[in-house]
Design a protein around this motif. Sequence first.
Motif, short mmCIF file in Angstrom:
data_model
loop_
_atom_site.label_atom_id
_atom_site.label_comp_id
_atom_site.label_asym_id
_atom_site.label_seq_id
_atom_site.Cartn_x
_atom_site.Cartn_y
_atom_site.Cartn_z
N ALA A 55 -4.82 -5.78 -1.23
CA ALA A 55 -3.62 -4.99 -0.94
C ALA A 55 -4.02 -3.54 -0.77
N ARG A 56 -3.22 -2.84 0.04
CA ARG A 56 -3.42 -1.42 0.24
C ARG A 56 -2.11 -0.69 -0.09
N VAL A 57 -2.24 0.37 -0.94
CA VAL A 57 -1.09 1.08 -1.51
C VAL A 57 -1.15 2.54 -1.07
N LEU A 58 0.01 3.07 -0.67
CA LEU A 58 0.13 4.47 -0.24
C LEU A 58 0.87 5.27 -1.30
N ASP A 59 0.24 6.38 -1.74
CA ASP A 59 0.89 7.31 -2.68
C ASP A 59 1.66 8.33 -1.86
N ASN A 60 3.00 8.20 -1.89
CA ASN A 60 3.83 9.04 -1.05
C ASN A 60 3.84 10.50 -1.51
N LEU A 61 3.46 10.73 -2.80
CA LEU A 61 3.47 12.10 -3.30
C LEU A 61 2.23 12.85 -2.82
N SER A 62 1.05 12.21 -2.93
CA SER A 62 -0.20 12.87 -2.53
C SER A 62 -0.64 12.48 -1.13
N GLY A 63 -0.13 11.36 -0.60
CA GLY A 63 -0.51 10.88 0.74
C GLY A 63 -1.80 10.11 0.76
N THR A 64 -2.36 9.81 -0.35
CA THR A 64 -3.61 9.05 -0.38
C THR A 64 -3.34 7.55 -0.40
N LYS A 65 -4.40 6.80 0.05
CA LYS A 65 -4.33 5.35 0.03
C LYS A 65 -5.41 4.82 -0.90
N LYS A 66 -5.11 3.66 -1.46
CA LYS A 66 -6.12 2.99 -2.27
C LYS A 66 -6.14 1.51 -1.92
N HIS A 67 -7.31 0.88 -2.15
CA HIS A 67 -7.55 -0.51 -1.79
C HIS A 67 -7.78 -1.28 -3.08
N ILE A 68 -7.09 -2.41 -3.24
CA ILE A 68 -7.19 -3.21 -4.46
C ILE A 68 -7.52 -4.63 -4.04
N ASN A 69 -8.61 -5.21 -4.57
CA ASN A 69 -9.00 -6.59 -4.33
C ASN A 69 -8.52 -7.46 -5.47
N GLY A 70 -8.07 -8.70 -5.19
CA GLY A 70 -7.68 -9.66 -6.20
C GLY A 70 -8.90 -10.30 -6.85
N PRO A 71 -8.69 -11.10 -7.90
CA PRO A 71 -7.39 -11.47 -8.47
C PRO A 71 -6.88 -10.38 -9.44
N ILE A 72 -5.57 -10.08 -9.34
CA ILE A 72 -4.98 -9.05 -10.20
C ILE A 72 -3.47 -9.09 -10.03
N VAL A 73 -2.75 -8.68 -11.13
CA VAL A 73 -1.30 -8.43 -11.04
C VAL A 73 -1.16 -6.92 -10.97
N MET A 74 -0.64 -6.47 -9.87
CA MET A 74 -0.64 -5.03 -9.58
C MET A 74 0.77 -4.48 -9.74
N TRP A 75 0.88 -3.35 -10.56
CA TRP A 75 2.15 -2.63 -10.72
C TRP A 75 2.05 -1.32 -9.96
N LEU A 76 3.01 -1.10 -9.10
CA LEU A 76 3.01 0.11 -8.31
C LEU A 76 3.50 1.29 -9.13
N GLY A 77 2.97 2.46 -8.85
CA GLY A 77 3.44 3.67 -9.50
C GLY A 77 4.80 4.09 -8.95
N ALA A 78 5.32 5.17 -9.57
CA ALA A 78 6.67 5.61 -9.20
C ALA A 78 6.73 6.06 -7.75
N TYR A 79 5.61 6.66 -7.25
CA TYR A 79 5.62 7.17 -5.88
C TYR A 79 4.78 6.29 -4.93
N GLU A 80 4.36 5.11 -5.33
CA GLU A 80 3.50 4.25 -4.52
C GLU A 80 4.32 3.19 -3.76
N THR A 81 3.77 2.88 -2.54
CA THR A 81 4.41 1.88 -1.66
C THR A 81 3.33 0.90 -1.19
N LEU A 82 3.68 -0.39 -1.21
CA LEU A 82 2.75 -1.42 -0.72
C LEU A 82 2.72 -1.37 0.81
#
Length: 710
Positions: A55-82
């Motif tokens: 999955a790839r997540v965008l931080d709308n506050l800072s504008g950065t992206k991060k990449h997450i590989n499974g297996p994992i249960v991922m919780w998004l931050g307050a300003y993050e979007t999948l």
Amino acid sequence: MGGCTSLLEDEQIVLKDINSCKKTVVNGPSGFTCTGMQDVVDRRKSVVLNELQYARVLDNLSGTKKHINGPIVMWLGAYETLVEKSEITVLGTAQYCIVKDVESGEQRSVFGPERVLFSNAHEKIPAGVQNCKVLKQGQYCKIKDAKTGKHTIYCGPRVLQLTPYETIIGDTSPLPILEHGEYCKIKDQVTGTVRIVTGPRLVELLPNDQVVVACAKLPILKQGEYCKIIDEKEGNVRMVYGPAFVKLSPTEEIHKGVMKCPDLSASEYIVVRNESEGTERNVVGPILFMPSAFDVFDEIREMIVLEHNEYVKICDCNGRLRTERGPKRVIPDPLDEVLDGGKKCAAVVDEHHAVLVRDASTASLHLVDTHGLFFPKPYEQIIEVREKIVLEQYVTVVCKDHTGRFYYASGDMTLPEEQRGPGPAFFLPPHHELVTASWSTDLRMEHTTYEEVSRFDSRPRYMNYEFECRTLDNVSLLVDVTFFWRIIDVRSMVEATKDAPGDTCTHARSMIMSEISRLTLMEFLSCFNETIRNACLSDKFYTERGVELLSVEVLRFSCTSQETDRVLQEIIKETCDRLKHKERQKGENEVTLERLEGEIEEEKVKRELIEVKKSHLKIEAKIEGEAKGIEISEFINRIATTDLNGSQIGVAHAVKIYETQCRHKFQRDSLKAIIGGNASITVMPSTANLNVGNPFVGNTRAIGGVHAPF
């Protein structure tokens, strides 16, 4: 806005502070109570990734992206979007892909079997999954590194694992496998040097090598074979003759392959030109010619073999002509040219043939009539072989000399020499020719077809002619006549006309039309032959043109109008029927008369036959009567002489005895005939004493076919 909220295990809510606008998240499972200063902005589930997902997540506050590989249960931050949730690319065996960081531009290769795990959110696979190049045993390929410019050659068997900057140049090629007697030529593209590798071996290539010649056969020359080898670097040329095994240096090439040495027989030769010196020479057989490096030759030529009656004309390089006469063998020089298509037979000059010759040096013509074989000199040319003109007694020809004057030659030996001319046998001199007349041969003499006549025959001949004319009663007729004519004066005919038959027929037509125009149709039918003869014969027009009409006859005529022709045909038919019936009756009368004469002759012959038979019967009866009389006389005389007792018997009594004997013999023969046949006899009591077959008819009476006495 206050209240108590319960969250499930995989849920979270996003809260926003009304005063500071700061967002916070609360993850389940839990229960919480919102204060009056917080609002629930979003309620969402957690992102669950298995081992084959990312999955790839965008931080709308800072504008950065991060990449997450499974297996994992991922919780998004307050300003993050999948932003993206996808399957991880799994590479199989002999597969690879190029991973590119679109932000930094760096690339890396990932080879299977493996999972492609991205290290950051900016990595992508632009070209997708690709198959690795597999090299088999004996194959190779050339690879270029676009970053460094370095070339590398990989040989099989192997699986190529290329870096992101490496590409395959060209297709996969087999490594040259050289057998015994084979070679390949390899060029170093950097240094330009060429090397030759000979078999048997597997050729190993360097990165900068290029195969110029692959798996070529080294020539093995047999006896009578050769090849020309050119050194492309030095320009030297060398020849190798068989039997030999040809070896080449790296800069040498075989020019035009293996060639055969010309094998010349005793009657063959070739012209050889030396290209280095520019000279030409003849090589004459029998020989196996082995050319040098600069020798060039064309096809094998046959020597010119001349028989005793043959010759050939040859022109040398200086333009001089010469004539070679047989019997001999002629080999022209390299620069000689054989003229007139090669050898020719000498002209035969005899009693009936002469040769007309032109001398090219003087442009004069002369006639050669000396008997024998005539061979022309170098500058003489045979124009034609002329046959002697032999004229029959009734033939005349007209000749024209070089000045255009006519003279005449005849085959009639009874004429004086000045009238006979050069005839009856002569050769036509140079510049002289026979005068030819053009005679019409078509039926209407309109000169649509014609024949060329140069020999004028004075014997009589027939000629048919067809034309139209009209009678006095305006009946159009198509008349077909035949002329029996002859030539009586050739000189007058030639001077007066070129078409004697055409002029004769044309004038005759004019005269006939004039005569027919004075007659009606019925008058013409009654005397058409006399009319035609009166119109044509005894006219000086023909004698002025040297011809004579001997007779003229009508072959047929018909009306051009169909109706008139039908009436004419009926008249002709009736006339023919009348003549036919008359002739038939005459023939029947003649047949009857001949039959009667034949019957008369037959009866005369029959009468003569009867008389002959009658005379013969008389003679036969006389002979038989005399024989019978002699027999009876001897019988009576023998009986009358004496009886059994020796007493004398009279002649009368002997006659009675003879009669009795004859009667008994006749009765016996009659009974025998009756018994042998189908006859029957009835005997009455009153007539029991019967005499059957009594020869003395005068003393009997016929009863039922049987003679009885009465």
